[in-house]
Design a protein around this motif. Structure first.
Motif, mmCIF file in Angstrom:
data_model
loop_
_atom_site.group_PDB
_atom_site.id
_atom_site.type_symbol
_atom_site.label_atom_id
_atom_site.label_comp_id
_atom_site.label_asym_id
_atom_site.label_seq_id
_atom_site.Cartn_x
_atom_site.Cartn_y
_atom_site.Cartn_z
ATOM 1 N N GLY A 49 0.773 -1.237 0.000
ATOM 2 C CA GLY A 49 0.000 0.000 0.000
ATOM 3 C C GLY A 49 0.799 1.278 0.000
ATOM 4 N N LEU A 50 2.128 1.202 -0.177
ATOM 5 C CA LEU A 50 2.927 2.420 -0.278
ATOM 6 C C LEU A 50 2.487 3.221 -1.507
ATOM 7 C CD1 LEU A 50 5.446 3.897 0.984
ATOM 8 C CD2 LEU A 50 6.781 2.790 -0.821
ATOM 9 N N THR A 51 2.295 4.533 -1.317
ATOM 10 C CA THR A 51 1.769 5.339 -2.418
ATOM 11 C C THR A 51 2.733 6.411 -2.919
ATOM 12 O OG1 THR A 51 0.696 6.788 -0.787
ATOM 13 C CG2 THR A 51 -0.646 5.035 -1.762
ATOM 14 N N ARG A 52 3.683 6.840 -2.091
ATOM 15 C CA ARG A 52 4.629 7.876 -2.531
ATOM 16 C C ARG A 52 6.003 7.601 -1.940
ATOM 17 N NH1 ARG A 52 4.001 12.900 -0.824
ATOM 18 N NH2 ARG A 52 2.229 12.658 0.574
ATOM 19 N N LEU A 53 7.024 8.129 -2.632
ATOM 20 C CA LEU A 53 8.387 7.815 -2.252
ATOM 21 C C LEU A 53 9.299 9.004 -2.503
ATOM 22 C CD1 LEU A 53 10.016 5.301 -1.283
ATOM 23 C CD2 LEU A 53 10.435 4.792 -3.693
ATOM 24 N N ASN A 54 10.125 9.332 -1.511
ATOM 25 C CA ASN A 54 11.207 10.306 -1.648
ATOM 26 C C ASN A 54 12.518 9.568 -1.433
ATOM 27 O OD1 ASN A 54 9.049 12.074 -1.640
ATOM 28 N ND2 ASN A 54 9.993 13.531 -0.248
ATOM 29 N N ILE A 55 13.480 9.770 -2.317
ATOM 30 C CA ILE A 55 14.776 9.121 -2.192
ATOM 31 C C ILE A 55 15.851 10.194 -2.083
ATOM 32 C CG2 ILE A 55 16.407 7.492 -3.226
ATOM 33 C CD1 ILE A 55 14.051 6.333 -4.806
ATOM 34 N N SER A 56 16.719 10.058 -1.105
ATOM 35 C CA SER A 56 17.771 11.048 -0.883
ATOM 36 C C SER A 56 19.005 10.696 -1.700
ATOM 37 C CB SER A 56 18.147 11.096 0.602
ATOM 38 O OG SER A 56 17.031 11.452 1.388
ATOM 39 N N ILE A 57 19.524 11.674 -2.447
ATOM 40 C CA ILE A 57 20.773 11.500 -3.178
ATOM 41 C C ILE A 57 21.393 12.878 -3.377
ATOM 42 C CG2 ILE A 57 19.518 11.452 -5.392
ATOM 43 C CD1 ILE A 57 21.867 9.567 -6.376
ATOM 44 N N ASP A 58 22.518 13.114 -2.740
ATOM 45 C CA ASP A 58 23.141 14.430 -2.743
ATOM 46 C C ASP A 58 24.173 14.614 -3.846
ATOM 47 O OD1 ASP A 58 21.727 15.206 -0.391
ATOM 48 O OD2 ASP A 58 23.168 14.074 0.808
ATOM 49 N N THR A 59 24.582 13.517 -4.459
ATOM 50 C CA THR A 59 25.575 13.583 -5.535
ATOM 51 C C THR A 59 25.469 12.328 -6.392
ATOM 52 O OG1 THR A 59 27.943 13.711 -6.046
ATOM 53 C CG2 THR A 59 27.329 12.586 -4.010
ATOM 54 N N ILE A 60 25.838 12.457 -7.657
ATOM 55 C CA ILE A 60 25.905 11.280 -8.532
ATOM 56 C C ILE A 60 27.341 10.988 -8.929
ATOM 57 C CG2 ILE A 60 23.539 11.358 -9.397
ATOM 58 C CD1 ILE A 60 24.528 12.979 -11.773
ATOM 59 N N ALA A 117 10.817 2.768 -12.448
ATOM 60 C CA ALA A 117 10.097 1.777 -13.254
ATOM 61 C C ALA A 117 8.746 1.398 -12.648
ATOM 62 C CB ALA A 117 10.957 0.522 -13.409
ATOM 63 N N SER A 118 8.482 1.865 -11.436
ATOM 64 C CA SER A 118 7.226 1.544 -10.756
ATOM 65 C C SER A 118 6.151 2.570 -11.101
ATOM 66 C CB SER A 118 7.441 1.511 -9.245
ATOM 67 O OG SER A 118 7.515 2.835 -8.714
ATOM 68 N N GLU A 119 4.975 2.337 -10.546
ATOM 69 C CA GLU A 119 3.869 3.270 -10.779
ATOM 70 C C GLU A 119 3.833 4.401 -9.756
ATOM 71 O OE1 GLU A 119 1.918 -0.259 -8.493
ATOM 72 O OE2 GLU A 119 3.667 0.114 -9.784
ATOM 73 N N LEU A 120 4.747 4.432 -8.816
ATOM 74 C CA LEU A 120 4.723 5.471 -7.784
ATOM 75 C C LEU A 120 5.052 6.827 -8.384
ATOM 76 C CD1 LEU A 120 6.495 3.744 -4.753
ATOM 77 C CD2 LEU A 120 4.057 3.887 -5.267
ATOM 78 N N ARG A 121 4.111 7.737 -8.326
ATOM 79 C CA ARG A 121 4.296 9.089 -8.819
ATOM 80 C C ARG A 121 3.511 10.059 -7.939
ATOM 81 N NH1 ARG A 121 7.573 6.630 -11.114
ATOM 82 N NH2 ARG A 121 8.271 6.753 -13.284
ATOM 83 N N PRO A 122 4.011 11.249 -7.703
ATOM 84 C CA PRO A 122 5.299 11.738 -8.191
ATOM 85 C C PRO A 122 6.450 11.101 -7.434
ATOM 86 C CG PRO A 122 4.323 13.363 -6.733
ATOM 87 C CD PRO A 122 3.300 12.270 -6.899
#
Length: 359
Positions: A139-150, A176-181
């Motif tokens: 049931g997870l609906t939204r996601l924030n991922i932390s990335i400060d540098t590539i 690749a998932s349906e989670l948006r934004p």
């Protein structure tokens, strides 16, 4: 349980019964209606970011003090009945919690005052690729991922761990998932990644995500924050403006990020300027630490001791426990100040670091 608040230091161990008249919504004395509860599942993390915690010598919360899943769900049910619509799971790193999928599943089943609740998560992305299908199914609906540098070497230097590939794998799985934004969070730091801001936005656009820059805040466990090293909102916008036209996106509401449309769209970029452009007047968020303390502001030095209330109410009926939790939530909301006062000379950095408060 006594109906009179008893202060121990800055912690409140019992609710203010007089606040019961506030009704069934969490409205503070400044008219802000609270709809978002951020629940920290652990203070532990798989990274050691330099702006967050030392590499060694961290004093972790005792495992016995961490709220159980049953307790978290019980609190979430009461909060939802009082108008909380979104539960954001944070840490530390929430994916380190072994029962993370069960936590998501049980909270996602809650029917709140306004219908089904939303379950979101903020993560560093490590182990996300393996766990994401089960989290979405739960049931997870939204996601924030932390990335400060590539940049690989910069990532290793900044996080003290060589885990960039794992984070990128997690971002790819989320894309690749349906989670948006899908949102990527980056703390802008002078002399660290301030030459990479536009590149980070380019990367986010390439995976269909929105980059949100965060001004570095005084929330490090080592209390080494230096305002001079902080990259400001204006500096971020100036750097991005050298590459793109940025048009403000109206209708921010209570969201922490201001947003700009990039070259007319469809891509957008956000800035969370807690220091130079505080958004306290529209804040609708509350926090619950992993060891059971309600906080009404990320920068507060006051906590409201839910763990003590839960212990006091052991053996009570479910209705009595729910009432006690609701009263403490109302007390927490009632005590919320107009703003965090970072820019006031009297400001004191919270004793807890960000990993212990919850992101």
């Amino acid at each position: 349980m006594t109906a009179v608040p008893v202060a121990i230091g800055r912690r409140m161990t019992a609710p203010d019964a007089a606040l019961a008249a506030m009704g069934d919504r969490l409205v503070d004395t400044h008219g802000r209606v609270h709809r978002d509860l951020r629940i920290s599942l652990t203070d532990r993390c798989s990274l050691r970011c330099t702006y967050c915690m030392p590499e060694q010598g961290n004093e972790w919360l005792a495992r016995s003090s961490i709220l159980s899943t049953d307790e978290i769900v019980e609190v979430a049910e009461v909060a939802a009945s009082l108008g909380i619509r979104t539960f954001r799971l944070t840490g530390g790193e929430p994916l380190l919690r072994r029962d993370i999928v069960d936590v998501v599943r049980r909270i996602a089943r809650i029917e709140g005052a306004d219908g089904p609740v939303e379950v979101a998560m903020t993560t560093n992305g490590i182990s996300l690729a393996d766990k994401l299908p089960a989290l979405i199914d739960a049931g997870l609906t939204r996601l924030n991922i932390s990335i400060d540098t590539i940049d690989r070497q910069r990532f290793a230097d900044l996080t003290r761990r060589d885990r960039l590939d794992d984070v990128l794998e997690g971002i790819a799985a989320a894309a690749a998932s349906e989670l948006r934004p899908l949102k990527l969070n980056a703390v802008a730091m002078r002399g660290v990644n301030d030459d990479e801001l536009a590149d980070l936005v380019e990367f986010a656009m390439s995976v269909g995500a929105q980059l949100r820059f965060i001004e570095q805040m005084p929330l490090d466990a080592g209390h080494t924050w230096d305002r001079a090293s902080m990259v400001t909102r204006e500096e971020i916008l100036e750097a991005l403006g050298e590459r793109w036209r940025l048009d403000p996106v109206p209708g921010r509401g209570g969201a922490p990020a201001e947003k700009w449309r990039i070259d007319g769209g469809p891509h957008e970029v956000g800035v969370i300027a807690s220091v130079t452009a505080p958004f306290c007047g529209a804040c609708d968020r509350l926090r619950l630490t992993a060891d059971g303390q309600f906080r009404n502001c990320l920068f507060s030095n006051a906590e409201y001791d839910l763990a003590a209330v839960l212990r006091e109410e052991q053996g009570s009926g479910s209705a009595a426990r729910a009432d006690a939790i609701a009263d403490l939530l109302r007390s927490c909301v009632h005590g919320k100040l107009p703003g965090h006062a970072i820019n006031d000379p009297s400001f004191l950095q919270p004793a807890r670091g960000m990993n212990a408060i919850g992101g």
